[in-house]
Design a protein around this motif. Structure first.
Motif, PDB file in Angstrom:
ATOM      1  N   VAL A   1       0.861  -1.188   0.000  1.00 38.06           N
ATOM      2  CA  VAL A   1       0.000   0.000   0.000  1.00 38.06           C
ATOM      3  C   VAL A   1       0.890   1.228   0.000  1.00 38.06           C
ATOM      4  O   VAL A   1       1.845   1.317   0.764  1.00 38.06           O
ATOM      5  N   THR A   2       0.580   2.175  -0.880  1.00 42.70           N
ATOM      6  CA  THR A   2       1.339   3.409  -0.951  1.00 42.70           C
ATOM      7  C   THR A   2       0.408   4.602  -0.837  1.00 42.70           C
ATOM      8  O   THR A   2      -0.756   4.530  -1.268  1.00 42.70           O
ATOM      9  N   LEU A   3       0.907   5.681  -0.248  1.00 45.72           N
ATOM     10  CA  LEU A   3       0.131   6.913  -0.128  1.00 45.72           C
ATOM     11  C   LEU A   3       0.410   7.872  -1.270  1.00 45.72           C
ATOM     12  O   LEU A   3      -0.029   9.015  -1.245  1.00 45.72           O
ATOM     13  N   ASP A   4       1.146   7.423  -2.271  1.00 41.85           N
ATOM     14  CA  ASP A   4       1.420   8.262  -3.437  1.00 41.85           C
ATOM     15  C   ASP A   4       0.119   8.573  -4.167  1.00 41.85           C
ATOM     16  O   ASP A   4      -0.809   7.754  -4.186  1.00 41.85           O
TER      17      ASP A   4
ATOM     18  N   GLY B   1      -1.385  -3.973   6.628  1.00 43.64           N
ATOM     19  CA  GLY B   1      -0.790  -4.517   7.849  1.00 43.64           C
ATOM     20  C   GLY B   1      -0.683  -3.491   8.960  1.00 43.64           C
ATOM     21  O   GLY B   1      -0.497  -3.850  10.122  1.00 43.64           O
ATOM     22  N   LEU B   2      -0.805  -2.188   8.642  1.00 45.66           N
ATOM     23  CA  LEU B   2      -0.753  -1.130   9.650  1.00 45.66           C
ATOM     24  C   LEU B   2      -2.129  -0.963  10.267  1.00 45.66           C
ATOM     25  O   LEU B   2      -3.083  -0.587   9.590  1.00 45.66           O
ATOM     26  N   LYS B   3      -2.246  -1.230  11.561  1.00 43.20           N
ATOM     27  CA  LYS B   3      -3.533  -1.164  12.244  1.00 43.20           C
ATOM     28  C   LYS B   3      -3.707   0.200  12.910  1.00 43.20           C
ATOM     29  O   LYS B   3      -2.801   0.680  13.589  1.00 43.20           O
ATOM     30  N   CYS B   4      -4.876   0.808  12.727  1.00 47.24           N
ATOM     31  CA  CYS B   4      -5.147   2.142  13.258  1.00 47.24           C
ATOM     32  C   CYS B   4      -6.583   2.227  13.760  1.00 47.24           C
ATOM     33  O   CYS B   4      -7.487   1.584  13.208  1.00 47.24           O
ATOM     34  N   ALA B   5      -6.775   3.054  14.777  1.00 48.89           N
ATOM     35  CA  ALA B   5      -8.126   3.407  15.197  1.00 48.89           C
ATOM     36  C   ALA B   5      -8.642   4.574  14.365  1.00 48.89           C
ATOM     37  O   ALA B   5      -9.827   4.656  14.046  1.00 48.89           O
ATOM     38  N   ARG B   6      -7.752   5.505  14.009  1.00 48.57           N
ATOM     39  CA  ARG B   6      -8.043   6.620  13.113  1.00 48.57           C
ATOM     40  C   ARG B   6      -6.854   6.804  12.184  1.00 48.57           C
ATOM     41  O   ARG B   6      -5.712   6.534  12.565  1.00 48.57           O
ATOM     42  N   PHE B   7      -7.143   7.299  10.973  1.00 47.95           N
ATOM     43  CA  PHE B   7      -6.073   7.468   9.989  1.00 47.95           C
ATOM     44  C   PHE B   7      -6.421   8.610   9.054  1.00 47.95           C
ATOM     45  O   PHE B   7      -7.584   8.886   8.781  1.00 47.95           O
ATOM     46  N   TYR B   8      -5.385   9.296   8.584  1.00 53.84           N
ATOM     47  CA  TYR B   8      -5.555  10.277   7.507  1.00 53.84           C
ATOM     48  C   TYR B   8      -4.223  10.427   6.795  1.00 53.84           C
ATOM     49  O   TYR B   8      -3.153  10.118   7.373  1.00 53.84           O
ATOM     50  N   ALA B   9      -4.263  10.891   5.559  1.00 51.08           N
ATOM     51  CA  ALA B   9      -3.035  11.045   4.775  1.00 51.08           C
ATOM     52  C   ALA B   9      -3.208  12.129   3.734  1.00 51.08           C
ATOM     53  O   ALA B   9      -4.316  12.403   3.258  1.00 51.08           O
ATOM     54  N   ALA B  10      -2.090  12.767   3.382  1.00 53.05           N
ATOM     55  CA  ALA B  10      -2.042  13.759   2.302  1.00 53.05           C
ATOM     56  C   ALA B  10      -0.597  13.945   1.890  1.00 53.05           C
ATOM     57  O   ALA B  10       0.308  13.914   2.740  1.00 53.05           O
ATOM     58  N   ALA B  11      -0.368  14.125   0.600  1.00 56.14           N
ATOM     59  CA  ALA B  11       0.959  14.433   0.059  1.00 56.14           C
ATOM     60  C   ALA B  11       2.033  13.447   0.527  1.00 56.14           C
ATOM     61  O   ALA B  11       3.157  13.831   0.821  1.00 56.14           O
ATOM     62  N   GLY B  12       1.665  12.179   0.619  1.00 55.68           N
ATOM     63  CA  GLY B  12       2.638  11.163   0.974  1.00 55.68           C
ATOM     64  C   GLY B  12       2.969  11.063   2.447  1.00 55.68           C
ATOM     65  O   GLY B  12       3.892  10.348   2.835  1.00 55.68           O
ATOM     66  N   THR B  13       2.214  11.761   3.308  1.00 46.46           N
ATOM     67  CA  THR B  13       2.392  11.677   4.759  1.00 46.46           C
ATOM     68  C   THR B  13       1.103  11.161   5.381  1.00 46.46           C
ATOM     69  O   THR B  13       0.015  11.622   5.036  1.00 46.46           O
ATOM     70  N   GLY B  14       1.231  10.210   6.297  1.00 44.69           N
ATOM     71  CA  GLY B  14       0.059   9.672   6.974  1.00 44.69           C
ATOM     72  C   GLY B  14       0.195   9.785   8.472  1.00 44.69           C
ATOM     73  O   GLY B  14       1.304   9.835   9.009  1.00 44.69           O
ATOM     74  N   VAL B  15      -0.939   9.841   9.178  1.00 46.40           N
ATOM     75  CA  VAL B  15      -0.933   9.796  10.638  1.00 46.40           C
ATOM     76  C   VAL B  15      -1.916   8.712  11.067  1.00 46.40           C
ATOM     77  O   VAL B  15      -3.072   8.691  10.626  1.00 46.40           O
TER      78      VAL B  15
ATOM     79  N   VAL C   1       3.711   8.342   9.381  1.00 50.01           N
ATOM     80  CA  VAL C   1       4.319   7.417   8.424  1.00 50.01           C
ATOM     81  C   VAL C   1       4.585   8.124   7.102  1.00 50.01           C
ATOM     82  O   VAL C   1       3.980   9.156   6.783  1.00 50.01           O
ATOM     83  N   ASP C   2       5.498   7.525   6.314  1.00 52.49           N
ATOM     84  CA  ASP C   2       5.794   8.067   4.989  1.00 52.49           C
ATOM     85  C   ASP C   2       4.885   7.419   3.951  1.00 52.49           C
ATOM     86  O   ASP C   2       3.945   6.670   4.299  1.00 52.49           O
ATOM     87  N   ALA C   3       5.160   7.672   2.680  1.00 57.97           N
ATOM     88  CA  ALA C   3       4.284   7.183   1.616  1.00 57.97           C
ATOM     89  C   ALA C   3       4.223   5.666   1.564  1.00 57.97           C
ATOM     90  O   ALA C   3       3.239   5.092   1.097  1.00 57.97           O
TER      91      ALA C   3
END
Length: 340
Positions: free
Chosen positions: A50-53, A89-103, A121-123
């Protein structure tokens, strides 16, 4: 009763209690196993990279479908959001991402305590930095540039509908890793006057494109306000009342938000506020929405609603941002949408 008879009664009681304990354990294990079994007819979920690109166009989200990939960040192509999904494989209760950066906000319950943390996290979803959280994850956002991440946690209470709750909202610069632990340290201008009170709470940050301006909810004195903030000046200024969990449109002209429709009740309706005219437009979703909506584009917002007949599970829906149309099921068994 003779000593022998008392001993026999005690032994029988011990055996019965042991049997009941075993039954309860087996029942709990069975319930847990059922929760992790794929649902017949549910979405197809498979492990993969999975990529955030931004290319190809995808939607990232937290997978809620039963099975081994439950709560993992997953993606689907933007054009077929109800299709097969790839789990990271990354487990989260909440998640968001933009421009290749995720939280990713995580919450793990241990034997004696609960561990909460924010993972930037990175992309490629590799961990860049980890921060301890003071409470239960609630909201997460990343600026359009990817240079800032924000999160809100509950440090007292577990719902925005509770009579008493306390939040803590933090912002981190992902270039310098400078952390603002609590927005309550910012100077507050409420109705044009400097303001301070013991019951101040902030939640639901959303960022503009200039890497300085943000919007959030300020709660105090039994009221909620939309505030505009400046990271460089460390100030927030109130704009309008009865706005919660704002989400800034990609063009920066409007804010989608939830508005309490009945005082003292956990009932919210989705609206869009024009920041130039402060005109509010009610959206076509008639269900109560307790979520921070996400703009899929300049014309459509997405949000989570509880799934019918499934406790603790949500579906993602979308609706036009101009008040027309009807709600559309976007991604079943999902939460925390992030258009890439």
């Amino acid at each position: 009763m003779t000593p022998l008879r008392r001993l026999l009664v005690l032994a029988t009681a011990v055996v019965l209690l042991a049997g009941l304990g075993t039954a309860f354990v087996l029942h709990a294990v069975s319930r847990a196993d059922d929760k992790n079994k794929p649902r017949a007819g549910g979405p197809v979920v498979g492990a993969g990279p999975v990529t955030l690109d931004p290319k190809p166009r995808q939607v990232a989200f937290v997978n809620g479908a039963p099975g081994p990939h439950r709560t993992e960040v997953a993606t689907v192509p933007a054009g077929s959001a109800d299709g097969s999904r790839t789990a990271s494989g990354l487990k989260c209760a909440r998640f968001y991402a933009a421009a290749g950066t995720g939280v990713c906000l995580q919450s793990a319950v241990g034997v004696v305590s609960q561990t909460n943390r924010a993972v930037v996290v990175d992309a490629g979803l590799h961990t860049l930095r980890t921060f301890s959280l003071a409470g239960t994850p609630s909201r997460a956002r990343v600026s359009p540039s990817g240079h800032f991440a924000a999160w809100t946690v509950f440090v007292g209470g577990e719902s925005y509908g509770a009579a008493f709750f306390s939040t803590r909202t933090s912002i981190v610069d992902t270039r310098t890793w400078t952390l603002t632990p609590n927005l309550e340290a910012f100077t507050i201008l409420l109705n044009g006057q400097k303001y301070h009170a013991a019951d101040i709470n902030f939640w639901g940050v959303t960022f503009a494109t200039d890497d300085d301006t943000f919007y959030a909810t300020l709660g105090t004195g039994g009221h909620t306000y939309l505030v505009r903030g400046s990271l460089s000046r460390r100030t927030v200024t109130s704009l309008v009342q009865n706005v919660e969990c704002p989400s800034l449109s990609p063009d920066g002209t409007r804010v989608a938000f939830k508005k309490r429709v009945l005082a003292g009740a956990s009932l919210w309706h989705l609206y869009v506020l024009d920041l130039r005219t402060l005109k509010e437009t009610a959206l076509a979703e008639m269900h109560s929405v307790d979520d921070q909506a996400t703009w899929l584009d300049d014309h459509t917002v997405a949000y989570a609603l509880p799934k019918e007949g499934a406790v603790g599970t949500t579906d993602l829906w979308s609706v036009p941002a101009d008040g027309t149309g009807t709600p559309h099921l976007l991604i079943p068994d999902a939460s925390s949408p992030a258009p890439l």
